[in-house]
Motif scaffolding. Sequence first.
Motif, PDB file in Angstrom:
ATOM      1  N   VAL A   1       0.868  -1.179   0.000  1.00  0.00           N
ATOM      2  CA  VAL A   1       0.000   0.000   0.000  1.00  0.00           C
ATOM      3  C   VAL A   1       0.901   1.224   0.000  1.00  0.00           C
ATOM      4  CG1 VAL A   1      -1.773   1.306   1.225  1.00  0.00           C
ATOM      5  CG2 VAL A   1      -1.803  -1.202   1.295  1.00  0.00           C
ATOM      6  N   VAL A   2       0.654   2.161  -0.901  1.00  0.00           N
ATOM      7  CA  VAL A   2       1.439   3.392  -0.965  1.00  0.00           C
ATOM      8  C   VAL A   2       0.532   4.560  -0.597  1.00  0.00           C
ATOM      9  CG1 VAL A   2       2.842   4.923  -2.390  1.00  0.00           C
ATOM     10  CG2 VAL A   2       2.958   2.448  -2.737  1.00  0.00           C
ATOM     11  N   LEU A   3       0.955   5.342   0.401  1.00  0.00           N
ATOM     12  CA  LEU A   3       0.177   6.471   0.892  1.00  0.00           C
ATOM     13  C   LEU A   3       0.921   7.773   0.638  1.00  0.00           C
ATOM     14  CD1 LEU A   3      -0.744   4.953   4.392  1.00  0.00           C
ATOM     15  CD2 LEU A   3      -2.044   4.763   2.270  1.00  0.00           C
ATOM     16  N   ARG A   4       0.185   8.834   0.446  1.00  0.00           N
ATOM     17  CA  ARG A   4       0.762  10.164   0.235  1.00  0.00           C
ATOM     18  C   ARG A   4       0.278  11.112   1.325  1.00  0.00           C
ATOM     19  NH1 ARG A   4      -1.672  13.979  -2.930  1.00  0.00           N
ATOM     20  NH2 ARG A   4      -2.814  12.316  -4.001  1.00  0.00           N
ATOM     21  N   SER A   5       1.210  11.838   1.946  1.00  0.00           N
ATOM     22  CA  SER A   5       0.884  12.731   3.050  1.00  0.00           C
ATOM     23  C   SER A   5      -0.100  13.810   2.600  1.00  0.00           C
ATOM     24  CB  SER A   5       2.158  13.386   3.584  1.00  0.00           C
ATOM     25  OG  SER A   5       1.864  14.262   4.655  1.00  0.00           O
ATOM     26  N   GLN A   6      -1.039  14.134   3.494  1.00  0.00           N
ATOM     27  CA  GLN A   6      -2.029  15.150   3.167  1.00  0.00           C
ATOM     28  C   GLN A   6      -2.478  15.884   4.419  1.00  0.00           C
ATOM     29  OE1 GLN A   6      -5.843  13.794   1.909  1.00  0.00           O
ATOM     30  NE2 GLN A   6      -6.073  12.313   3.534  1.00  0.00           N
ATOM     31  N   ARG A   7      -3.090  17.002   4.201  1.00  0.00           N
ATOM     32  CA  ARG A   7      -3.740  17.744   5.275  1.00  0.00           C
ATOM     33  C   ARG A   7      -5.242  17.523   5.181  1.00  0.00           C
ATOM     34  NH1 ARG A   7      -0.834  23.724   5.368  1.00  0.00           N
ATOM     35  NH2 ARG A   7       1.288  23.013   5.892  1.00  0.00           N
ATOM     36  N   ALA A   8      -5.918  17.694   6.306  1.00  0.00           N
ATOM     37  CA  ALA A   8      -7.377  17.547   6.301  1.00  0.00           C
ATOM     38  C   ALA A   8      -7.998  18.595   5.386  1.00  0.00           C
ATOM     39  CB  ALA A   8      -7.923  17.680   7.721  1.00  0.00           C
ATOM     40  N   ALA A   9      -9.075  18.221   4.723  1.00  0.00           N
ATOM     41  CA  ALA A   9      -9.748  19.143   3.804  1.00  0.00           C
ATOM     42  C   ALA A   9     -10.411  20.276   4.573  1.00  0.00           C
ATOM     43  CB  ALA A   9     -10.791  18.399   2.983  1.00  0.00           C
ATOM     44  N   SER A  10     -10.519  21.405   3.933  1.00  0.00           N
ATOM     45  CA  SER A  10     -11.209  22.556   4.502  1.00  0.00           C
ATOM     46  C   SER A  10     -12.645  22.547   4.020  1.00  0.00           C
ATOM     47  CB  SER A  10     -10.519  23.848   4.073  1.00  0.00           C
ATOM     48  OG  SER A  10     -11.296  24.975   4.408  1.00  0.00           O
ATOM     49  N   LEU A  11     -13.568  23.023   4.842  1.00  0.00           N
ATOM     50  CA  LEU A  11     -14.966  23.083   4.426  1.00  0.00           C
ATOM     51  C   LEU A  11     -15.111  23.957   3.190  1.00  0.00           C
ATOM     52  CD1 LEU A  11     -17.991  22.498   4.958  1.00  0.00           C
ATOM     53  CD2 LEU A  11     -18.036  24.586   6.345  1.00  0.00           C
ATOM     54  N   THR A  12     -14.453  25.112   3.201  1.00  0.00           N
ATOM     55  CA  THR A  12     -14.560  26.034   2.069  1.00  0.00           C
ATOM     56  C   THR A  12     -13.535  25.681   0.996  1.00  0.00           C
ATOM     57  OG1 THR A  12     -13.040  27.601   3.138  1.00  0.00           O
ATOM     58  CG2 THR A  12     -15.386  27.904   3.520  1.00  0.00           C
ATOM     59  N   GLY A  13     -13.970  25.831  -0.244  1.00  0.00           N
ATOM     60  CA  GLY A  13     -13.064  25.621  -1.367  1.00  0.00           C
ATOM     61  C   GLY A  13     -12.905  24.181  -1.803  1.00  0.00           C
ATOM     62  N   THR A  14     -13.509  23.239  -1.096  1.00  0.00           N
ATOM     63  CA  THR A  14     -13.404  21.823  -1.439  1.00  0.00           C
ATOM     64  C   THR A  14     -14.626  21.386  -2.237  1.00  0.00           C
ATOM     65  OG1 THR A  14     -12.129  21.348   0.555  1.00  0.00           O
ATOM     66  CG2 THR A  14     -13.180  19.479  -0.516  1.00  0.00           C
ATOM     67  N   ASP A  15     -14.395  20.602  -3.285  1.00  0.00           N
ATOM     68  CA  ASP A  15     -15.492  20.054  -4.072  1.00  0.00           C
ATOM     69  C   ASP A  15     -15.972  18.776  -3.371  1.00  0.00           C
ATOM     70  OD1 ASP A  15     -17.279  19.347  -6.053  1.00  0.00           O
ATOM     71  OD2 ASP A  15     -15.754  18.467  -7.364  1.00  0.00           O
ATOM     72  N   TRP A  16     -17.049  18.882  -2.607  1.00  0.00           N
ATOM     73  CA  TRP A  16     -17.561  17.759  -1.820  1.00  0.00           C
ATOM     74  C   TRP A  16     -18.515  16.924  -2.673  1.00  0.00           C
ATOM     75  CZ3 TRP A  16     -15.042  16.816   2.433  1.00  0.00           C
ATOM     76  CH2 TRP A  16     -14.478  17.873   3.158  1.00  0.00           C
ATOM     77  N   LYS A  17     -18.169  15.644  -2.860  1.00  0.00           N
ATOM     78  CA  LYS A  17     -19.001  14.725  -3.635  1.00  0.00           C
ATOM     79  C   LYS A  17     -19.804  13.847  -2.680  1.00  0.00           C
ATOM     80  CE  LYS A  17     -15.662  14.512  -7.421  1.00  0.00           C
ATOM     81  NZ  LYS A  17     -14.781  13.609  -8.224  1.00  0.00           N
ATOM     82  N   VAL A  18     -21.115  13.838  -2.856  1.00  0.00           N
ATOM     83  CA  VAL A  18     -21.991  13.045  -1.991  1.00  0.00           C
ATOM     84  C   VAL A  18     -21.776  11.564  -2.276  1.00  0.00           C
ATOM     85  CG1 VAL A  18     -24.369  12.562  -1.329  1.00  0.00           C
ATOM     86  CG2 VAL A  18     -23.672  14.904  -1.905  1.00  0.00           C
ATOM     87  N   THR A  19     -21.494  10.774  -1.218  1.00  0.00           N
ATOM     88  CA  THR A  19     -21.213   9.347  -1.384  1.00  0.00           C
ATOM     89  C   THR A  19     -22.275   8.453  -0.759  1.00  0.00           C
ATOM     90  OG1 THR A  19     -19.840   9.405   0.615  1.00  0.00           O
ATOM     91  CG2 THR A  19     -18.726   9.689  -1.508  1.00  0.00           C
ATOM     92  N   SER A  20     -23.050   8.963   0.210  1.00  0.00           N
ATOM     93  CA  SER A  20     -24.099   8.140   0.822  1.00  0.00           C
ATOM     94  C   SER A  20     -25.188   9.037   1.404  1.00  0.00           C
ATOM     95  CB  SER A  20     -23.520   7.232   1.907  1.00  0.00           C
ATOM     96  OG  SER A  20     -22.911   7.980   2.931  1.00  0.00           O
ATOM     97  N   LEU A  21     -26.387   8.467   1.501  1.00  0.00           N
ATOM     98  CA  LEU A  21     -27.529   9.142   2.099  1.00  0.00           C
ATOM     99  C   LEU A  21     -27.793   8.536   3.468  1.00  0.00           C
ATOM    100  CD1 LEU A  21     -29.950   9.161  -0.987  1.00  0.00           C
ATOM    101  CD2 LEU A  21     -28.161  10.829  -0.398  1.00  0.00           C
ATOM    102  N   VAL A  22     -28.214   9.370   4.411  1.00  0.00           N
ATOM    103  CA  VAL A  22     -28.427   8.919   5.786  1.00  0.00           C
ATOM    104  C   VAL A  22     -29.876   9.160   6.175  1.00  0.00           C
ATOM    105  CG1 VAL A  22     -27.723   9.180   8.191  1.00  0.00           C
ATOM    106  CG2 VAL A  22     -26.035   9.433   6.360  1.00  0.00           C
ATOM    107  N   GLU A  23     -30.514   8.113   6.685  1.00  0.00           N
ATOM    108  CA  GLU A  23     -31.881   8.203   7.215  1.00  0.00           C
ATOM    109  C   GLU A  23     -31.909   7.565   8.598  1.00  0.00           C
ATOM    110  OE1 GLU A  23     -34.439   9.716   6.245  1.00  0.00           O
ATOM    111  OE2 GLU A  23     -34.273  10.071   4.079  1.00  0.00           O
TER     112      GLU A  23
END
Length: 266
Positions: free
Chosen positions: A145-167
């Motif tokens: 497994v190869v991982l690349r260092s990252q920072r947590a995403a910011s609420l603003t400026g991020t393209d958020w893609k919906v992956t699941s619905l919650v009920e």
Amino acid sequence: MDKQRTAKQRTAIAALALLTLAACGTEHSGNGPSSSVAPDIPLAGTDWRVDSVTVDGRTVPVPHGADVSFDQGRVSGSSGCNHFSAPATVKGDTLTVGDSTSTLIGCPKNIQAYEKALLKTFSGKLTAKLQDGRLTLKAPGGDSVVLRSQRAASLTGTDWKVTSLVEDGTASSLPPGAAGKARMTFGKDGSVHGNLGCNRFSSMAKVTDGTITFGRLTTTRMACRGPAMTVERHLLKLLHGPVRYEIQQHALKLRAPDASGIDATG
């Protein structure tokens, strides 16, 4: 008598010197290989994007939003659909991952294949190599497994893609054919815009202390049917008034007071 005493003293001093030399001889110089101890790979409190997973010589495509984080003796991550967590310890250049637990959302086949490959490889004792912001983890059999260092995403400026619905607090995957269409982006000026699954929308959003309060939505007027309309109705109901939000690495959770909501990745 004095000569005998002097001779005994000299013999005792010589013996002490030999003992001291022998003791020194059992110590390692610090430059020898037997004294070098590899420092622990610094993983605590770090966040990573998954670059690749290779199993049985085959590299499995990595879905958008797949990430891994290490914190307080555990490793957790997301496939962009399900989430997993497992105990993890580091000693030198060895990462040991224990039995994992995972959510059980039904995911598209490509994500299911990735999850199966990742959880198979990301287990047991793994040799870790950290170089230039990349972490390579190798299993004894050669899988990696190869991982690349990252920072947590910011609420603003991020393209958020919906992956699941919650009920009622339970998450489910998007209907077949609807994946990747619903998304939203929050602007620094308080605006929010995106796609509901079929129609585009825009609004204003006030962010305060873990809560997003949505204003009135403006949408296009396309006729939608099937899976796209299912997602759109869910979002139209959710993006109204205050909702709680939480960001974990590159995963966004929005929850309404009635425990409905969405999960998204950025």
